[in-house]
Design a protein around this motif. Structure first.
Motif, PDB file in Angstrom:
ATOM      1  N   PRO A  46      17.023 -11.924   7.128  1.00 25.22           N
ATOM      2  CA  PRO A  46      16.375 -11.037   6.145  1.00 25.22           C
ATOM      3  C   PRO A  46      14.937 -11.425   5.781  1.00 25.22           C
ATOM      4  N   PRO A  47      14.612 -12.724   5.636  1.00 24.91           N
ATOM      5  CA  PRO A  47      13.223 -13.051   5.298  1.00 24.91           C
ATOM      6  C   PRO A  47      12.221 -12.605   6.369  1.00 24.91           C
ATOM      7  N   LEU A  48      12.635 -12.661   7.628  1.00 24.52           N
ATOM      8  CA  LEU A  48      11.750 -12.216   8.702  1.00 24.52           C
ATOM      9  C   LEU A  48      11.459 -10.725   8.578  1.00 24.52           C
ATOM     10  N   VAL A  49      12.490  -9.938   8.330  1.00 29.92           N
ATOM     11  CA  VAL A  49      12.311  -8.488   8.186  1.00 29.92           C
ATOM     12  C   VAL A  49      11.484  -8.175   6.943  1.00 29.92           C
ATOM     13  N   LYS A  50      11.730  -8.903   5.865  1.00 32.11           N
ATOM     14  CA  LYS A  50      10.944  -8.693   4.638  1.00 32.11           C
ATOM     15  C   LYS A  50       9.463  -8.946   4.925  1.00 32.11           C
ATOM     16  N   HIS A  51       9.167 -10.043   5.608  1.00 31.33           N
ATOM     17  CA  HIS A  51       7.782 -10.368   5.959  1.00 31.33           C
ATOM     18  C   HIS A  51       7.180  -9.280   6.856  1.00 31.33           C
ATOM     19  N   TRP A  52       7.939  -8.861   7.853  1.00 33.50           N
ATOM     20  CA  TRP A  52       7.461  -7.818   8.773  1.00 33.50           C
ATOM     21  C   TRP A  52       7.179  -6.522   8.019  1.00 33.50           C
ATOM     22  N   ASN A  53       8.094  -6.155   7.106  1.00 37.63           N
ATOM     23  CA  ASN A  53       7.899  -4.939   6.316  1.00 37.63           C
ATOM     24  C   ASN A  53       6.633  -5.020   5.465  1.00 37.63           C
ATOM     25  N   GLU A  54       6.365  -6.189   4.907  1.00 38.03           N
ATOM     26  CA  GLU A  54       5.163  -6.376   4.086  1.00 38.03           C
ATOM     27  C   GLU A  54       3.894  -6.349   4.930  1.00 38.03           C
ATOM     28  N   GLU A  55       3.971  -6.920   6.114  1.00 40.02           N
ATOM     29  CA  GLU A  55       2.800  -6.990   6.996  1.00 40.02           C
ATOM     30  C   GLU A  55       2.532  -5.676   7.737  1.00 40.02           C
ATOM     31  N   SER A  56       3.568  -4.874   7.919  1.00 39.52           N
ATOM     32  CA  SER A  56       3.447  -3.644   8.719  1.00 39.52           C
ATOM     33  C   SER A  56       4.072  -2.464   7.984  1.00 39.52           C
ATOM     34  N   PRO A  57       3.443  -2.025   6.892  1.00 43.10           N
ATOM     35  CA  PRO A  57       4.051  -0.935   6.113  1.00 43.10           C
ATOM     36  C   PRO A  57       4.219   0.359   6.909  1.00 43.10           C
ATOM     37  N   GLU A  58       3.316   0.627   7.856  1.00 43.65           N
ATOM     38  CA  GLU A  58       3.453   1.843   8.655  1.00 43.65           C
ATOM     39  C   GLU A  58       4.660   1.751   9.579  1.00 43.65           C
ATOM     40  N   ALA A  59       4.911   0.566  10.107  1.00 43.98           N
ATOM     41  CA  ALA A  59       6.085   0.370  10.954  1.00 43.98           C
ATOM     42  C   ALA A  59       7.361   0.436  10.120  1.00 43.98           C
ATOM     43  N   LYS A  60       7.304  -0.086   8.905  1.00 40.42           N
ATOM     44  CA  LYS A  60       8.451   0.001   7.991  1.00 40.42           C
ATOM     45  C   LYS A  60       8.802   1.463   7.735  1.00 40.42           C
ATOM     46  N   GLU A  61       7.800   2.301   7.498  1.00 43.14           N
ATOM     47  CA  GLU A  61       8.043   3.724   7.271  1.00 43.14           C
ATOM     48  C   GLU A  61       8.618   4.394   8.515  1.00 43.14           C
ATOM     49  N   ALA A  62       8.102   4.041   9.673  1.00 42.02           N
ATOM     50  CA  ALA A  62       8.623   4.599  10.920  1.00 42.02           C
ATOM     51  C   ALA A  62      10.085   4.197  11.102  1.00 42.02           C
ATOM     52  N   MET A  63      10.411   2.958  10.768  1.00 49.24           N
ATOM     53  CA  MET A  63      11.788   2.484  10.886  1.00 49.24           C
ATOM     54  C   MET A  63      12.686   3.221   9.904  1.00 49.24           C
ATOM     55  N   LYS A  64      12.207   3.439   8.685  1.00 46.22           N
ATOM     56  CA  LYS A  64      12.981   4.197   7.696  1.00 46.22           C
ATOM     57  C   LYS A  64      13.266   5.613   8.205  1.00 46.22           C
ATOM     58  N   ASN A  65      12.280   6.208   8.868  1.00 49.37           N
ATOM     59  CA  ASN A  65      12.470   7.552   9.426  1.00 49.37           C
ATOM     60  C   ASN A  65      13.521   7.554  10.529  1.00 49.37           C
ATOM     61  N   ILE A  66      13.499   6.539  11.370  1.00 53.26           N
ATOM     62  CA  ILE A  66      14.496   6.433  12.441  1.00 53.26           C
ATOM     63  C   ILE A  66      15.889   6.286  11.844  1.00 53.26           C
ATOM     64  N   VAL A  67      16.034   5.401  10.858  1.00 54.82           N
ATOM     65  CA  VAL A  67      17.338   5.196  10.210  1.00 54.82           C
ATOM     66  C   VAL A  67      17.817   6.494   9.583  1.00 54.82           C
ATOM     67  N   HIS A  68      16.918   7.197   8.907  1.00 53.20           N
ATOM     68  CA  HIS A  68      17.287   8.467   8.258  1.00 53.20           C
ATOM     69  C   HIS A  68      17.727   9.498   9.303  1.00 53.20           C
ATOM     70  N   GLU A  69      16.984   9.602  10.396  1.00 51.25           N
ATOM     71  CA  GLU A  69      17.334  10.575  11.434  1.00 51.25           C
ATOM     72  C   GLU A  69      18.673  10.230  12.085  1.00 51.25           C
ATOM     73  N   ILE A  70      18.923   8.961  12.334  1.00 55.87           N
ATOM     74  CA  ILE A  70      20.197   8.553  12.928  1.00 55.87           C
ATOM     75  C   ILE A  70      21.339   8.875  11.979  1.00 55.87           C
ATOM     76  N   LYS A  71      21.157   8.622  10.688  1.00 55.88           N
ATOM     77  CA  LYS A  71      22.207   8.939   9.714  1.00 55.88           C
ATOM     78  C   LYS A  71      22.498  10.437   9.693  1.00 55.88           C
ATOM     79  N   GLU A  72      21.447  11.252   9.725  1.00 57.16           N
ATOM     80  CA  GLU A  72      21.636  12.712   9.748  1.00 57.16           C
ATOM     81  C   GLU A  72      22.357  13.154  11.021  1.00 57.16           C
ATOM     82  N   LEU A  73      21.925  12.638  12.162  1.00 55.10           N
ATOM     83  CA  LEU A  73      22.565  13.000  13.429  1.00 55.10           C
ATOM     84  C   LEU A  73      24.021  12.546  13.449  1.00 55.10           C
ATOM     85  N   ASN A  74      24.294  11.377  12.883  1.00 51.83           N
ATOM     86  CA  ASN A  74      25.661  10.871  12.837  1.00 51.83           C
ATOM     87  C   ASN A  74      26.542  11.768  11.966  1.00 51.83           C
ATOM     88  N   GLU A  75      26.042  12.164  10.808  1.00 49.49           N
ATOM     89  CA  GLU A  75      26.809  13.062   9.932  1.00 49.49           C
ATOM     90  C   GLU A  75      27.083  14.393  10.627  1.00 49.49           C
TER      91      GLU A  75
END
Length: 82
Positions: A46-75
């Motif tokens: 978790p600390p690695l991901v936290k650091h990555w999220n802080e250092e790369s906010p645009e990538a964090k947002e892209a990852m959030k979008n992927i997670v959201h899309e996968i959840k929608e497709l799964n439902e």
């Protein structure tokens, strides 16, 4: 990694994508690979991901979008199975 294992892993991931989101097309397989790897890293380091999220906010947002899309497709996929 030898070629046989690589092919077997690709097959496993394709099947996982199909079961998770209802399709194993290349776009969704790549999304599922990214999602699975990110989820694993987030759980195991978790600390690695936290650091990555802080250092790369645009990538964090892209990852959030992927997670959201996968959840929608799964439902959607689960509802179609009923």
């Amino acid at each position: 990694m030898d070629d046989k294992l690589k092919l077997q892993m690709e097959g496993l991931i394709e099947k996982y994508a199909e079961l998770l989101v209802g399709t194993s097309d290349p776009k969704h397989v790549e999304m599922v690979k990214t999602y699975a790897l990110y989820s694993f890293i987030a759980k195991s380091m978790p600390p690695l991901v936290k650091h990555w999220n802080e250092e790369s906010p645009e990538a964090k947002e892209a990852m959030k979008n992927i997670v959201h899309e996968i959840k929608e497709l799964n439902e959607k996929h689960r509802n179609e199975q009923k």
